[in-house]
Enzyme design. Structure first.
Site, mmCIF file in Angstrom:
data_model
loop_
_atom_site.group_PDB
_atom_site.id
_atom_site.type_symbol
_atom_site.label_atom_id
_atom_site.label_comp_id
_atom_site.label_asym_id
_atom_site.label_seq_id
_atom_site.Cartn_x
_atom_site.Cartn_y
_atom_site.Cartn_z
ATOM 1 N N PHE A 52 38.756 46.521 46.739
ATOM 2 C CA PHE A 52 38.904 45.107 46.412
ATOM 3 C C PHE A 52 40.281 44.800 45.821
ATOM 4 O O PHE A 52 40.763 43.673 45.904
ATOM 5 C CB PHE A 52 37.820 44.677 45.419
ATOM 6 C CG PHE A 52 36.467 44.518 46.058
ATOM 7 C CD1 PHE A 52 36.223 43.458 46.930
ATOM 8 C CD2 PHE A 52 35.445 45.421 45.809
ATOM 9 C CE1 PHE A 52 34.985 43.304 47.537
ATOM 10 C CE2 PHE A 52 34.196 45.269 46.414
ATOM 11 C CZ PHE A 52 33.959 44.209 47.271
ATOM 12 N N ALA A 111 46.375 53.435 34.047
ATOM 13 C CA ALA A 111 46.312 52.063 33.518
ATOM 14 C C ALA A 111 45.627 51.994 32.152
ATOM 15 O O ALA A 111 45.798 51.012 31.429
ATOM 16 C CB ALA A 111 45.566 51.160 34.503
ATOM 17 N N LEU A 138 39.848 48.001 38.542
ATOM 18 C CA LEU A 138 39.847 49.442 38.310
ATOM 19 C C LEU A 138 38.480 50.033 38.585
ATOM 20 O O LEU A 138 37.464 49.442 38.239
ATOM 21 C CB LEU A 138 40.151 49.735 36.845
ATOM 22 C CG LEU A 138 41.577 49.922 36.371
ATOM 23 C CD1 LEU A 138 41.551 50.603 35.007
ATOM 24 C CD2 LEU A 138 42.382 50.751 37.328
ATOM 25 N N TYR A 234 21.599 51.626 39.657
ATOM 26 C CA TYR A 234 22.795 50.804 39.486
ATOM 27 C C TYR A 234 22.661 49.840 38.301
ATOM 28 O O TYR A 234 23.049 50.153 37.182
ATOM 29 C CB TYR A 234 23.212 50.073 40.786
ATOM 30 C CG TYR A 234 24.650 49.639 40.650
ATOM 31 C CD1 TYR A 234 25.690 50.439 41.111
ATOM 32 C CD2 TYR A 234 24.980 48.470 39.953
ATOM 33 C CE1 TYR A 234 27.015 50.085 40.893
ATOM 34 C CE2 TYR A 234 26.300 48.110 39.730
ATOM 35 C CZ TYR A 234 27.311 48.918 40.199
ATOM 36 O OH TYR A 234 28.614 48.571 39.954
ATOM 37 N N LYS A 243 28.664 47.401 33.365
ATOM 38 C CA LYS A 243 28.887 46.080 33.963
ATOM 39 C C LYS A 243 28.432 44.970 33.002
ATOM 40 O O LYS A 243 29.073 43.922 32.922
ATOM 41 C CB LYS A 243 28.178 45.971 35.319
ATOM 42 C CG LYS A 243 28.828 46.821 36.418
ATOM 43 C CD LYS A 243 30.317 46.489 36.619
ATOM 44 C CE LYS A 243 30.936 47.200 37.809
ATOM 45 N NZ LYS A 243 32.412 47.077 37.850
ATOM 46 N N LEU A 272 30.187 47.283 49.330
ATOM 47 C CA LEU A 272 31.080 47.660 50.423
ATOM 48 C C LEU A 272 31.485 49.113 50.306
ATOM 49 O O LEU A 272 31.552 49.659 49.203
ATOM 50 C CB LEU A 272 32.338 46.792 50.387
ATOM 51 C CG LEU A 272 32.160 45.432 51.050
ATOM 52 C CD1 LEU A 272 33.315 44.530 50.754
ATOM 53 C CD2 LEU A 272 32.019 45.611 52.564
ATOM 54 N N THR A 274 33.704 51.827 49.673
ATOM 55 C CA THR A 274 35.007 52.128 49.084
ATOM 56 C C THR A 274 34.888 53.550 48.531
ATOM 57 O O THR A 274 33.798 54.130 48.546
ATOM 58 C CB THR A 274 35.381 51.184 47.923
ATOM 59 O OG1 THR A 274 34.476 51.399 46.843
ATOM 60 C CG2 THR A 274 35.356 49.712 48.340
#
Ligand code: NAI
Ligand code: NA
Length: 395
Positions: A52, A111, A138, A234, A243, A272, A274
């Site tokens: 993303f 970072a 990130l 999740y 989250k 998606l 990744t």
């Protein structure tokens, strides 16, 4: 060098420079085909090299002619080893951006560290003056805390009970049951420390302290919710706690930005393929079925389609549409009732034998290999690759 994919579980240790470039050029083409976007012109993307994050950088640059600074953690090529895919993605992005006359510079390093924040601040002061958008994208399994030096590791575990469900080895196509042990003491705190909102807030604090945020500044971080069936591993698992923390941090940051009418947003994105999501058990099987159903209904999207929609239909509208908890939702198509009902129905009956026909395992695999620059029709993989040792704007 002739470069072939070399996979170990859900990682691929090689990447193909021309293939990665193809992936970036395809995304640029998509954005250009959708027309100009009225969005911020001075953009910092943290986690800018894959998934993303690169989609966001491309959307800002090629949709809105924005100047972009990208921060990421990628490996340059070394003796006998290819670079990581995010390295090649960024080299390709910068090449295209510079050709188009756009400002694009990059910083490669951790970072989470003070050092990389300081380097970024110095670069903004030197070149851009102020920033009007920070995209925080990130995804990392570890974080060394910049103040205490403690190294945290995140985990993907259910909380409370063992979670048993189907999963797929997407290389072999074998569907089998997997049982994941619940978190133990420290797992939740560790995961929140890595993937929660503390670092996002530290970035915004550091930039604001130096007066580098413009009036009406915006920042966005990406979250995920997903269906009932993945909830234990999740959203209700250790990563879900992180989250929750990230989402709560958006309100905290918005409070701190009142004096400049700035605002922090969460965008809940679609599942998606990744590098990060392929590491989560159960999710790849869910995605194989989801892809099939979304493609059948003509509502499938990749990272670039998602971010294009985020920019044009959500984040930069005068009234930003959000859910009851203040979150932007671009997972609306994934979560549509008819899509979820169909996926749940397929989930009940999916097996090794029928996955190829009722699911989109091939599509999953294809996207997985695309992440590393493989499986592009446009590329001749029998040809020697060019060595890409430089990223033009790397600081
Ligand atoms: P990704 O693995 O493709 O990208 C991660 C980025 O972070 C890369 O640019 C990488 O270089 C950078 N990075 C990692 N560690 C770093 C460090 N220490 N310092 C600097 N850069 C570092 O991941 P993806 O999937 O694009 O994830 C981005 C965000 O989107 C995450 O918050 C993720 O939870 C969220 N998201 C992902 C979904 C998915 O299905 N993939 C769905 C919804 C949200
Ligand atoms: Na990213």
């Amino acid at each position: 060098m002739i470069i072939e994919p070399r996979t170990r579980g859900f990682i691929c240790t090689t990447a193909h420079p021309e293939g990665c470039e193809q992936g970036v050029l395809n995304q640029i083409e998509y954005i250009k085909s959708k027309g100009k976007i009225d969005s911020p012109k001075k953009v910092l993307v943290i986690g800018a090299s894959t998934g993303f994050g690169i989609a966001s950088r491309i959307t800002s640059a090629f949709g809105s002619d924005a100047s972009t600074i990208g921060v990421f953690f990628e490996k340059p090529p070394s003796e006998g080893r290819t670079a990581s895919s995010g390295w090649y993605n960024t080299a390709a992005f910068e090449k295209a951006a510079h050709k188009a006359g756009l400002y694009a510079k990059s910083i490669n390093g951790d970072a989470f560290s003070n050092e990389i924040k300081e380097q970024t601040i110095a670069l903004i002061k030197k070149d851009l003056g102020q920033i009007d958008l920070v995209v925080y994208s990130l995804a990392s399994p570890v974080r060394t805390h910049p103040v205490t030096g403690v190294k945290y590791k995140s985990s993907l575990k259910p909380i409370g009970d063992v979670y048993t469900n189907k999963t797929v080895d997407f290389h072999t196509g074998e569907v089998k049951e997997i049982s994941i042990d619940p978190s133990v003491e420290g797992d939740i705190e560790n995961t929140v420390a890595v993937m929660g909102g503390e670092d996002w807030e530290m970035w915004i604090d550091a930039l604001k302290k130096e007066n580098l945020l413009s009036d009406d500044f915006k920042t966005v971080a990406y979250s995920y919710i997903g269906p009932k069936l993945t909830e234990p591993v999740y959203r209700n698992g250790t990563i879900g706690r992180a989250k929750d923390h990230l989402e709560a941090t958006a309100f905290k940051i918005t409070d701190k930005l009142k004096d400049i009418s700035g605002k922090a947003y969460i965008s809940v994105n679609k599942a998606l393929v990744t590098q990060s999501s392929s590491a989560i058990p159960v999710i790849p099987l869910y995605m194989s079925l989801l892809y099939r159903v979304m493609k059948d209904n003509n509502v499938h999207e990749g990272c670039i389609e998602q971010i294009q929609r985020l920019y044009t239909e959500r984040l930069f509208l005068d009234e930003v549409p959000t859910d009851n908890e203040g979150r932007i939702r671009i997972d609306d198509l994934e979560m549509r009732a008819d899509i979820q009902e169909k996926v749940a129905e397929l989930w009940e009956k999916v097996t090794t034998e029928n996955l190829m026909s009722i699911g989109d395992l091939q599509g999953y695999r294809n996207e997985f290999f695309h992440l590393f620059g493989f499986n592009y029709d446009e590329i001749d993989y029998t040809k020697e690759t060019e060595e890409v040792v430089d990223i033009a704007g790397l600081q």
